[in-house]
Design a protein around this motif. Sequence first.
Motif, PDB file in Angstrom:
ATOM      1  N   GLN A   3     -98.001   2.094  20.040  1.00 59.21           N
ATOM      2  CA  GLN A   3     -96.875   2.972  20.134  1.00 59.21           C
ATOM      3  C   GLN A   3     -96.370   3.634  18.932  1.00 59.21           C
ATOM      4  N   GLY A   4     -97.020   3.685  17.898  1.00 60.42           N
ATOM      5  CA  GLY A   4     -96.636   3.899  16.650  1.00 60.42           C
ATOM      6  C   GLY A   4     -96.040   5.532  16.553  1.00 60.42           C
ATOM      7  N   LEU A   5     -96.750   6.379  17.220  1.00 58.93           N
ATOM      8  CA  LEU A   5     -96.434   7.800  17.313  1.00 58.93           C
ATOM      9  C   LEU A   5     -95.208   7.891  18.233  1.00 58.93           C
ATOM     10  N   GLU A   6     -95.226   7.204  19.314  1.00 58.90           N
ATOM     11  CA  GLU A   6     -93.931   7.254  20.122  1.00 58.90           C
ATOM     12  C   GLU A   6     -92.637   6.979  19.564  1.00 58.90           C
ATOM     13  N   ILE A   7     -92.791   6.215  18.532  1.00 58.37           N
ATOM     14  CA  ILE A   7     -91.551   5.864  17.811  1.00 58.37           C
ATOM     15  C   ILE A   7     -91.319   6.454  16.453  1.00 58.37           C
ATOM     16  N   PHE A   8     -92.500   6.873  15.745  1.00 60.60           N
ATOM     17  CA  PHE A   8     -92.463   7.650  14.540  1.00 60.60           C
ATOM     18  C   PHE A   8     -91.898   9.185  14.779  1.00 60.60           C
ATOM     19  N   VAL A   9     -92.515   9.725  15.599  1.00 60.08           N
ATOM     20  CA  VAL A   9     -92.155  11.197  15.635  1.00 60.08           C
ATOM     21  C   VAL A   9     -90.692  11.401  15.967  1.00 60.08           C
ATOM     22  N   PRO A  10     -90.035  10.845  16.881  1.00 59.99           N
ATOM     23  CA  PRO A  10     -88.657  10.965  16.797  1.00 59.99           C
ATOM     24  C   PRO A  10     -87.895  10.651  15.638  1.00 59.99           C
ATOM     25  N   MET A  11     -88.422   9.402  14.955  1.00 66.59           N
ATOM     26  CA  MET A  11     -87.602   8.938  13.792  1.00 66.59           C
ATOM     27  C   MET A  11     -87.642  10.126  12.651  1.00 66.59           C
ATOM     28  N   LEU A  12     -88.967  10.769  12.734  1.00 60.46           N
ATOM     29  CA  LEU A  12     -88.995  11.789  11.663  1.00 60.46           C
ATOM     30  C   LEU A  12     -88.354  13.263  11.855  1.00 60.46           C
ATOM     31  N   ILE A  13     -88.238  13.444  13.421  1.00 62.96           N
ATOM     32  CA  ILE A  13     -87.448  14.612  13.624  1.00 62.96           C
ATOM     33  C   ILE A  13     -85.887  14.163  13.361  1.00 62.96           C
ATOM     34  N   GLY A  14     -85.435  12.800  13.667  1.00 60.14           N
ATOM     35  CA  GLY A  14     -84.059  12.831  13.491  1.00 60.14           C
ATOM     36  C   GLY A  14     -83.725  12.443  11.977  1.00 60.14           C
ATOM     37  N   SER A  15     -84.719  12.154  11.225  1.00 64.06           N
ATOM     38  CA  SER A  15     -84.517  12.014   9.629  1.00 64.06           C
ATOM     39  C   SER A  15     -84.173  13.486   9.192  1.00 64.06           C
ATOM     40  N   VAL A  16     -84.696  14.482   9.708  1.00 63.65           N
ATOM     41  CA  VAL A  16     -84.590  15.947   9.160  1.00 63.65           C
ATOM     42  C   VAL A  16     -83.416  16.184   9.458  1.00 63.65           C
TER      43      VAL A  16
END
Length: 126
Positions: A113-126
């Motif tokens: 489930q890496g992308l399921e968590i990583f994509v929102p983290m990447l969006i939130g970091s920006v």
Amino acid sequence: MLEKFIGKVRAYYYQLILGRENPTRIAKGIAIGVFTSFSPLIGIHTLLCIGFALIFRASKSAAILGSLICNPVTFPFMLFADYEVGILTCKIFNMNYTHYFLSDFKDLHLLEQGLEIFVPMLIGSV
């Protein structure tokens, strides 16, 4: 080669300490460093700092110092904030991502489930 590298590090150090660097460039560098420290791209914070400092003509050494705000004590809170802001942003733009709560993370298989968590983290970091 090592002597040349040490000489450059020493020159950046003296520019910051002795005040020979432009205060605007130092402020830009620290802002860039803090900005990049919020990204979940843990291994490349320094490279991001230097890249953004070159683009925005900021102090590279100040950017690296600003990225040190990302320390082991604050990093879990920063990642959690990135994730929550990313999930909120995904909901606003109707992107379909599952919201996992902090208690769910111990049962997750991060490789699956890496992308399921990583994509929102990447969006939130920006």
